[in-house]
Scaffold this motif. Structure first.
Motif, PDB file in Angstrom:
ATOM      1  N   GLU A   1       0.767  -0.871   0.094  1.00  0.00           N
ATOM      2  CA  GLU A   1      -0.257  -0.096   0.094  1.00  0.00           C
ATOM      3  C   GLU A   1       0.637   1.428  -0.211  1.00  0.00           C
ATOM      4  O   GLU A   1       0.317   1.880  -0.537  1.00  0.00           O
ATOM      5  CB  GLU A   1      -1.112   0.309   0.828  1.00  0.00           C
ATOM      6  CG  GLU A   1      -1.990  -1.050   1.493  1.00  0.00           C
ATOM      7  CD  GLU A   1      -2.869  -0.834   0.385  1.00  0.00           C
ATOM      8  OE1 GLU A   1      -3.326   0.035   0.141  1.00  0.00           O
ATOM      9  OE2 GLU A   1      -2.820  -2.021  -0.596  1.00  0.00           O
TER      10      GLU A   1
ATOM     11  N   THR B   1       2.480   7.137  13.661  1.00  0.00           N
ATOM     12  CA  THR B   1       1.937   7.481  12.150  1.00  0.00           C
ATOM     13  C   THR B   1       2.867   8.385  10.865  1.00  0.00           C
ATOM     14  O   THR B   1       4.039   7.620  10.236  1.00  0.00           O
ATOM     15  CB  THR B   1       1.305   9.662  12.685  1.00  0.00           C
ATOM     16  OG1 THR B   1       3.195   9.982  12.642  1.00  0.00           O
ATOM     17  CG2 THR B   1       0.288   8.969  13.646  1.00  0.00           C
TER      18      THR B   1
ATOM     19  N   ASN C   1       3.305   9.574   7.156  1.00  0.00           N
ATOM     20  CA  ASN C   1       3.204  11.524   6.462  1.00  0.00           C
ATOM     21  C   ASN C   1       3.631  11.459   5.318  1.00  0.00           C
ATOM     22  O   ASN C   1       4.439  11.170   5.307  1.00  0.00           O
ATOM     23  CB  ASN C   1       3.356  12.939   7.481  1.00  0.00           C
ATOM     24  CG  ASN C   1       2.724  12.628   8.678  1.00  0.00           C
ATOM     25  OD1 ASN C   1       1.012  12.647   8.450  1.00  0.00           O
ATOM     26  ND2 ASN C   1       2.026  11.814   9.858  1.00  0.00           N
TER      27      ASN C   1
ATOM     28  N   ILE D   1      -1.656   0.665   8.169  1.00  0.00           N
ATOM     29  CA  ILE D   1      -3.511   0.913   7.321  1.00  0.00           C
ATOM     30  C   ILE D   1      -3.220   2.614   6.281  1.00  0.00           C
ATOM     31  O   ILE D   1      -3.247   3.664   7.959  1.00  0.00           O
ATOM     32  CB  ILE D   1      -4.137   0.868   8.441  1.00  0.00           C
ATOM     33  CG1 ILE D   1      -4.673  -0.110   9.941  1.00  0.00           C
ATOM     34  CG2 ILE D   1      -5.647   1.696   8.033  1.00  0.00           C
ATOM     35  CD1 ILE D   1      -4.867  -0.129  10.911  1.00  0.00           C
ATOM     36  N   TYR D   2      -3.087   3.091   6.145  1.00  0.00           N
ATOM     37  CA  TYR D   2      -3.825   4.478   4.835  1.00  0.00           C
ATOM     38  C   TYR D   2      -5.553   4.829   4.583  1.00  0.00           C
ATOM     39  O   TYR D   2      -5.872   3.764   4.744  1.00  0.00           O
ATOM     40  CB  TYR D   2      -2.994   4.173   3.920  1.00  0.00           C
ATOM     41  CG  TYR D   2      -1.847   4.520   3.687  1.00  0.00           C
ATOM     42  CD1 TYR D   2      -1.001   5.122   3.975  1.00  0.00           C
ATOM     43  CD2 TYR D   2      -0.996   3.058   3.145  1.00  0.00           C
ATOM     44  CE1 TYR D   2       0.286   5.275   3.953  1.00  0.00           C
ATOM     45  CE2 TYR D   2      -0.382   2.715   3.033  1.00  0.00           C
ATOM     46  CZ  TYR D   2       1.286   3.996   3.276  1.00  0.00           C
ATOM     47  OH  TYR D   2       2.481   3.895   3.669  1.00  0.00           O
ATOM     48  N   TYR D   3      -5.423   6.306   5.287  1.00  0.00           N
ATOM     49  CA  TYR D   3      -6.881   6.812   5.103  1.00  0.00           C
ATOM     50  C   TYR D   3      -6.646   7.114   4.503  1.00  0.00           C
ATOM     51  O   TYR D   3      -8.252   7.719   4.398  1.00  0.00           O
ATOM     52  CB  TYR D   3      -6.860   7.333   6.780  1.00  0.00           C
ATOM     53  CG  TYR D   3      -6.854   6.547   8.266  1.00  0.00           C
ATOM     54  CD1 TYR D   3      -7.955   5.478   8.329  1.00  0.00           C
ATOM     55  CD2 TYR D   3      -6.697   6.554   8.841  1.00  0.00           C
ATOM     56  CE1 TYR D   3      -7.531   4.613   9.619  1.00  0.00           C
ATOM     57  CE2 TYR D   3      -6.422   6.321  10.609  1.00  0.00           C
ATOM     58  CZ  TYR D   3      -6.957   5.311  10.483  1.00  0.00           C
ATOM     59  OH  TYR D   3      -6.969   4.449  11.715  1.00  0.00           O
ATOM     60  N   ARG D   4      -6.353   7.743   3.605  1.00  0.00           N
ATOM     61  CA  ARG D   4      -6.600   8.738   2.563  1.00  0.00           C
ATOM     62  C   ARG D   4      -5.007   9.280   2.023  1.00  0.00           C
ATOM     63  O   ARG D   4      -3.856   8.532   1.789  1.00  0.00           O
ATOM     64  CB  ARG D   4      -6.654  10.055   3.636  1.00  0.00           C
ATOM     65  CG  ARG D   4      -5.509  11.383   3.925  1.00  0.00           C
ATOM     66  CD  ARG D   4      -6.151  12.551   4.275  1.00  0.00           C
ATOM     67  NE  ARG D   4      -4.161  13.128   5.066  1.00  0.00           N
ATOM     68  CZ  ARG D   4      -3.834  13.435   4.361  1.00  0.00           C
ATOM     69  NH1 ARG D   4      -4.225  14.056   3.014  1.00  0.00           N
ATOM     70  NH2 ARG D   4      -2.691  14.045   4.744  1.00  0.00           N
ATOM     71  N   ASN D   5      -5.697   9.533   0.751  1.00  0.00           N
ATOM     72  CA  ASN D   5      -4.624   9.798  -0.226  1.00  0.00           C
ATOM     73  C   ASN D   5      -4.040  11.282   0.058  1.00  0.00           C
ATOM     74  O   ASN D   5      -5.278  11.974   0.023  1.00  0.00           O
ATOM     75  CB  ASN D   5      -4.321   9.254  -1.809  1.00  0.00           C
ATOM     76  CG  ASN D   5      -4.956   8.151  -2.370  1.00  0.00           C
ATOM     77  OD1 ASN D   5      -4.408   6.706  -1.817  1.00  0.00           O
ATOM     78  ND2 ASN D   5      -5.597   7.624  -2.822  1.00  0.00           N
TER      79      ASN D   5
ATOM     80  N   LEU E   1      -1.708  10.606   6.485  1.00  0.00           N
ATOM     81  CA  LEU E   1      -2.175   9.473   5.494  1.00  0.00           C
ATOM     82  C   LEU E   1      -2.478   8.486   6.533  1.00  0.00           C
ATOM     83  O   LEU E   1      -3.643   7.823   6.056  1.00  0.00           O
ATOM     84  CB  LEU E   1      -0.933   9.193   4.921  1.00  0.00           C
ATOM     85  CG  LEU E   1      -0.047  10.240   3.879  1.00  0.00           C
ATOM     86  CD1 LEU E   1       0.811  10.115   2.844  1.00  0.00           C
ATOM     87  CD2 LEU E   1      -1.308  11.450   3.246  1.00  0.00           C
ATOM     88  N   GLY E   2      -2.074   7.716   7.115  1.00  0.00           N
ATOM     89  CA  GLY E   2      -2.606   6.441   7.910  1.00  0.00           C
ATOM     90  C   GLY E   2      -1.041   6.197   9.643  1.00  0.00           C
ATOM     91  O   GLY E   2      -1.024   7.006   9.828  1.00  0.00           O
TER      92      GLY E   2
ATOM     93  N   ASP F   1      -0.357  -0.168  13.509  1.00  0.00           N
ATOM     94  CA  ASP F   1      -1.340  -0.808  13.971  1.00  0.00           C
ATOM     95  C   ASP F   1      -0.779  -2.033  14.337  1.00  0.00           C
ATOM     96  O   ASP F   1      -1.380  -2.321  13.652  1.00  0.00           O
ATOM     97  CB  ASP F   1      -3.059  -0.526  13.973  1.00  0.00           C
ATOM     98  CG  ASP F   1      -3.573  -0.927  15.392  1.00  0.00           C
ATOM     99  OD1 ASP F   1      -2.814  -0.704  16.106  1.00  0.00           O
ATOM    100  OD2 ASP F   1      -4.340  -0.854  15.201  1.00  0.00           O
TER     101      ASP F   1
END
Length: 325
Positions: free
Chosen positions: A140, A153, A155, A188-192, A179-180, A183
């Motif tokens: 990812e 985190t 970034n 884990i990516y939350y956004r682009n 960005l994610g 964990d």
């Protein structure tokens, strides 16, 4: 076999307190840090490259140029999954952004370090190393540009900045958030990054690109000195939306006519510059005088990009397009 290269440049992560000097100094080697991770699952396939043991303030654009060549060379190999650059935190964001602007590979590149030295309770260096390797190994992470991983985190090098002198959570993307996260074993990516740019400029530098912070009552002596000593580019970390005191206009006009590229960014922590104000020294007045808007980049990153743009022989319109978001 997927391998991750750890390029060690130094920084707090490799320091311990020296009793004779009373402060933290470079102490740990790359082998010391690698050996701590050895035998831990995914960390059997690490390659150590000891570039230096320099504190972050020692790093120069020439070091960044050398690191970009090293990273590009490693990533060209089929068995290399990604690269983590272990770096002091003071100028980490500048090296990360430099690599984002020059390295052409889409494989994961991560920068990390630590806020506490190895003599302190709560030393965060090993946790950050583990997280960075995990991010490099994640599919990812491919094609997301250069990343900064600290405090679990993730970034973007385009957005992140160091916000606090002490906090473990110092690296933040102030306007948009991370960005994610990492964990446990999961990346884990939350956004682009919708406005993300990977510039792919040639890896060339010059030492005549400068950064000037604007403040109330600033004299034009600074600009005149830079003009007279051969500046090729100047980033003005301007007020608000991209405004400066009116007494600077004469020197700005002189610089532009001399072929010096001037880029405007804001000294505010968030938001982009825009040519909103047409009064003398306002953003609209400055663009009419030939200044270039630097978007939402901070001063130190804008200087890196302008330095590279000038070294790549881009003209005014090409530089203007480069900075446009």
């Amino acid at each position: 076999m997927n391998k991750v290269v750890l390029i060690f440049t130094g920084g707090t992560i490799a320091m311990k307190v020296d009793q004779s000097s009373g402060g933290a100094i470079p102490t740990l080697t790359s082998d010391d840090l690698i050996n701590t991770l050895s035998g831990l699952g995914d960390f059997n396939n690490l390659i150590a490259h000891e570039y230096s043991s320099m504190p972050s303030p020692f790093i120069t654009p020439n070091n960044m140029r050398e690191l970009a060549d090293i990273v590009e060379d490693y990533l060209s190999k089929d068995d290399i999954k990604g690269v983590t650059v272990v770096h002091g935190t003071d100028v980490l964001e500048e090296t990360a952004f430099y690599l984002n602007s020059t390295v052409k590979s889409n494989k994961p590149i991560v920068l990390t370090g630590s806020m506490k030295n190895a003599s302190e309770l709560g030393y965060d260096g090993l946790t950050n190393l583990v997280s960075s390797v995990k991010v490099c190994l994640s599919d990812e992470s491919i094609g997301r540009g250069v990343l900064v991983v600290m405090n679990d985190t993730i970034n973007s090098s385009y957005e992140v900045t160091k916000t606090h002198t002490l906090s473990l959570d110092t690296f933040k993307s102030i306007e948009f958030g991370p960005l994610g996260i990492i964990d446990q074993d999961e990346v884990i990516y939350y956004r682009n990054v919708s406005h993300f740019k990977k510039f792919s400029l040639d890896n060339k530098i010059n030492n005549q690109t400068h950064l000037v912070k604007i403040y109330a009552g600033i004299s034009n002596d600074y600009l005149e000195h830079l003009i007279n000593t051969g500046a090729k580019g100047i980033v003005l970390e301007a007020l608000g939306r991209g405004n400066v005191p009116p007494n600077l206009i004469t020197s700005i006009d002189k610089a532009v006519k001399a072929g010096i590229h001037i880029v405007l960014v804001s000294r505010c922590f968030a938001g982009r510059v825009l040519d909103t104000y047409a009064y003398p020294g306002g953003g609209k007045d400055l663009t009419n005088h030939g200044c270039i808007l630097g978007g939402s980049l901070n001063g130190q990153k804008a200087r890196i990009l302008l330095m590279l743009a000038i070294s790549n022989n881009l003209n005014h319109n090409e530089i203007k397009k480069l900075f446009k978001i």
